[in-house]
Motif scaffolding. Structure first.
Motif, short mmCIF file in Angstrom:
data_model
loop_
_atom_site.label_atom_id
_atom_site.label_comp_id
_atom_site.label_asym_id
_atom_site.label_seq_id
_atom_site.Cartn_x
_atom_site.Cartn_y
_atom_site.Cartn_z
N PRO A 176 4.75 -9.31 26.58
CA PRO A 176 5.44 -10.46 27.17
C PRO A 176 5.36 -11.63 26.20
CG PRO A 176 3.28 -10.12 28.19
CD PRO A 176 3.48 -8.99 27.24
N PHE A 177 6.54 -12.16 25.78
CA PHE A 177 6.51 -13.14 24.70
C PHE A 177 6.03 -14.52 25.16
CE2 PHE A 177 10.31 -15.03 26.30
CZ PHE A 177 11.13 -14.00 26.72
N ASP A 178 6.04 -14.76 26.49
CA ASP A 178 5.74 -16.11 26.97
C ASP A 178 4.39 -16.21 27.67
OD1 ASP A 178 7.73 -15.80 30.02
OD2 ASP A 178 6.37 -14.44 28.98
N ASN A 179 3.55 -15.19 27.53
CA ASN A 179 2.29 -15.19 28.28
C ASN A 179 1.13 -14.74 27.39
OD1 ASN A 179 0.13 -14.70 30.04
ND2 ASN A 179 1.48 -14.02 31.69
N PRO A 180 0.51 -15.68 26.67
CA PRO A 180 -0.56 -15.32 25.74
C PRO A 180 -1.69 -14.51 26.38
CG PRO A 180 0.08 -17.60 25.38
CD PRO A 180 0.81 -17.14 26.61
N TYR A 181 -2.08 -14.86 27.61
CA TYR A 181 -3.20 -14.15 28.23
C TYR A 181 -2.83 -12.70 28.52
CZ TYR A 181 -7.45 -13.24 30.79
OH TYR A 181 -8.67 -12.71 31.18
N ALA A 182 -1.62 -12.49 29.04
CA ALA A 182 -1.16 -11.12 29.33
C ALA A 182 -1.06 -10.31 28.04
CB ALA A 182 0.19 -11.16 30.04
N ARG A 183 -0.63 -10.94 26.95
CA ARG A 183 -0.56 -10.25 25.65
C ARG A 183 -1.94 -9.79 25.23
NH1 ARG A 183 4.00 -11.72 22.49
NH2 ARG A 183 2.81 -11.76 20.56
N SER A 184 -2.92 -10.67 25.41
CA SER A 184 -4.30 -10.33 25.02
C SER A 184 -4.85 -9.20 25.88
CB SER A 184 -5.20 -11.53 25.13
OG SER A 184 -4.77 -12.52 24.23
#
Lengths: 222, 276
Positions: A86-94
């Motif tokens: 998800p390009f707009d959600n840093p926590y979800a990316r991590s």
């Protein structure tokens, strides 16, 4: 062609399959190049001199190695469609990266010990326990969601789904029922198989088991 | 602190960033350095790895390790993942990763190499003696040669740092760990980084260690030496206790948790590998 895409791969490799699924999801044309692991080609050795392993993605002649790194490269280079992370959600990316790392540290190692070690021995029993624990941990992470990423098929689903073809082998080598251990994970696997990118890519479980038997015969504990 | 209407003081707000770490852990240093490079303030909580806090175990139940970074109360674990998170979550700060996808892939590749190959090989040198150590040293040299070749002929050719003119992700990851090389050389008497054999790596490390933020982050050589000497004794004792006088028979490639400077834990042999 300047921007041609080639994937150096091996038919049954779940790591290679991750890349194939990602390329299909993004609609990228590429050349698939089946590699011999017994006699590695010059191209493979030149492209991945450090590890000498597949998969390797060659894009405009430049090699990218390691499946998780290839997935992020594909996502960043062809960013206009079907985002994996998800390009707009840093926590979800991590979180996605964390669990992908977990899978690479635990799942492949457990599965290797399952086929390699002798059934009945203490270390094989440990491999079974480790595999069950890993599957249950992933089951817990999935929770009630349709996909690991939430509502949408994404990075972590791509990372894990090739291993569902190995569930049958786990059952045969481990003597346990995957459906009993992780029913929601099995339901998730069925859901993913409905996607063309997945059904076209992941191996037939019987063929995977046959391959694992071949490995056991060649490399297994005697 | 603001005074509330009833005259009592409001509790201090939770810090936006809180780092759980261990003073001798190079994985912890990576995050501290990254935060400093980005100019981000953070609260630090030292963990006793022989007696982990309830908070740490709650925030990282899967691996139960440091570092863990809390951002607005949400936990992040695994140093390389935390560093990438900082780039994503604080886009107005100095980026650690380059913007080009190919260079990003290359940086990630060598970060993985540092943790998967070089780190464990150095740990193996430190935990072994005799023939086993010789083999481990050979491995380290092979790995350093690969890095040297990359600096000499690869995409990073001609750069002062892997990140270019300034320190980036790969510098932080490789650098926080490489300072152990000189320490281990001193403690084991084994030569690991020969300036003649690895001139570019040697120059890079020297420049990295001269950076202000790096000097603020890495513990003093004396503390590192004391820690390393204690750890070496413990590892050798474990190896001797394993009975065959040479190999522990356990892989040293997983990370250690216990600074010997802390209250001595009773590490199970399987836990005895070096976090470097």
């Amino acid at each position: 062609m300047a921007d041609e895409v080639i994937l150096l791969d091996f038919w049954v490799s779940p790591f290679g399959q991750r890349c194939r699924i990602a390329l299909l999801e993004k609609g990228i044309s590429y050349e698939y190049s089946e590699q011999s692991l017994a006699q590695k080609s010059d191209l493979l050795l030149r492209s991945n001199p450090i590890h000498k392993k597949i998969p390797v993605l060659l894009h405009a002649g430049r090699p990218i190695c390691e499946s998780l790194i290839i997935l992020e490269y594909i996502d960043e280079t062809w960013s206009d469609k079907s985002p994996l992370l998800p390009f707009d959600n840093p926590y979800a990316r991590s979180c996605a990266r964390f669990w992908a790392d977990y899978v690479d540290k635990k799942l492949f190692d457990s599965q290797t010990r399952l086929w390699k070690l002798k059934a009945g021995e203490a270390d094989h029993e440990q491999a079974k326990r480790d595999m069950v624990e890993t599957l249950q941990t992933l089951e817990k992470e999935l929770g009630e969601k349709d996909y690991f990423g939430g509502d949408v098929f994404g990075f972590l689903d791509v990372v894990i789904v090739p291993f569902v073809a190995w569930f049958y082998a786990y059952e045969r080598f481990g003597g346990f029922s995957v459906e009993e251990v992780c029913p929601r994970l099995v339901a998730w696997a069925k859901r993913c198989r409905e996607r063309e990118s997945v059904s076209k890519t992941i191996s037939d479980p019987e063929k995977v088991y046959e391959f694992a038997l071949y490995l056991k015969d060649k490399f297994g504990a005697k | 602190m603001e005074k509330q209407e009833n005259g009592s003081e409001a509790p201090a707000p939770e810090p936006e960033l809180k780092l759980y770490g261990s003073w001798a852990s190079s994985y912890t240093h990576r995050v501290q350095l990254a935060l400093r490079l980005k100019g981000l303030e953070f609260e630090y909580a030292e963990e006793d790895l022989g007696n982990k806090s309830e908070a740490l175990l709650r925030h990282n139940p899967v691996h139960k390790k440091v570092p863990v970074l809390l951002h607005r109360g949400r936990p992040l674990a695994e140093s390389v993942i935390i560093l990438q998170y900082l780039d994503d979550a604080f886009p107005d700060t100095r980026p650690l990763l380059p913007s080009d996808p190919f260079l990003r892939a290359l940086s990630r590749f060598w970060c993985h190499f540092a943790d998967d190959k070089l780190g464990p090989a150095v740990g193996a040198v430190f935990a072994s003696t005799g023939k086993e150590q010789e083999e481990a040293v050979r491995q380290v040299h092979e790995n350093l040669a690969m890095l040297e070749a990359e600096l000499r002929e690869g995409e990073f050719k001609g750069r002062r740092f892997f990140g270019g003119d300034r320190v980036g992700l790969l510098d932080v990851v490789l650098g926080c760990g490489s300072y152990w090389l000189a320490v281990f050389e001193e403690v084991t008497g084994v030569r690991l980084v020969d300036a003649d054999a690895f001139p570019l790596f040697h120059a890079w490390l020297r420049d990295f260690e001269a950076q202000e933020e790096v000097k603020e982050t890495i513990p003093s050589v004396d503390r590192l030496l004391e820690y390393a000497r204690g750890l070496r004794q413990m590892l050798l004792a474990l190896a001797a206790g394993a009975g065959d006088g040479g190999s522990t028979g356990v892989p040293v490639s997983s990370a250690v948790d216990a600074p010997v400077a802390a209250a001595p834990p009773a590490p199970a042999p399987a836990a005895a590998a070096v976090d470097i």
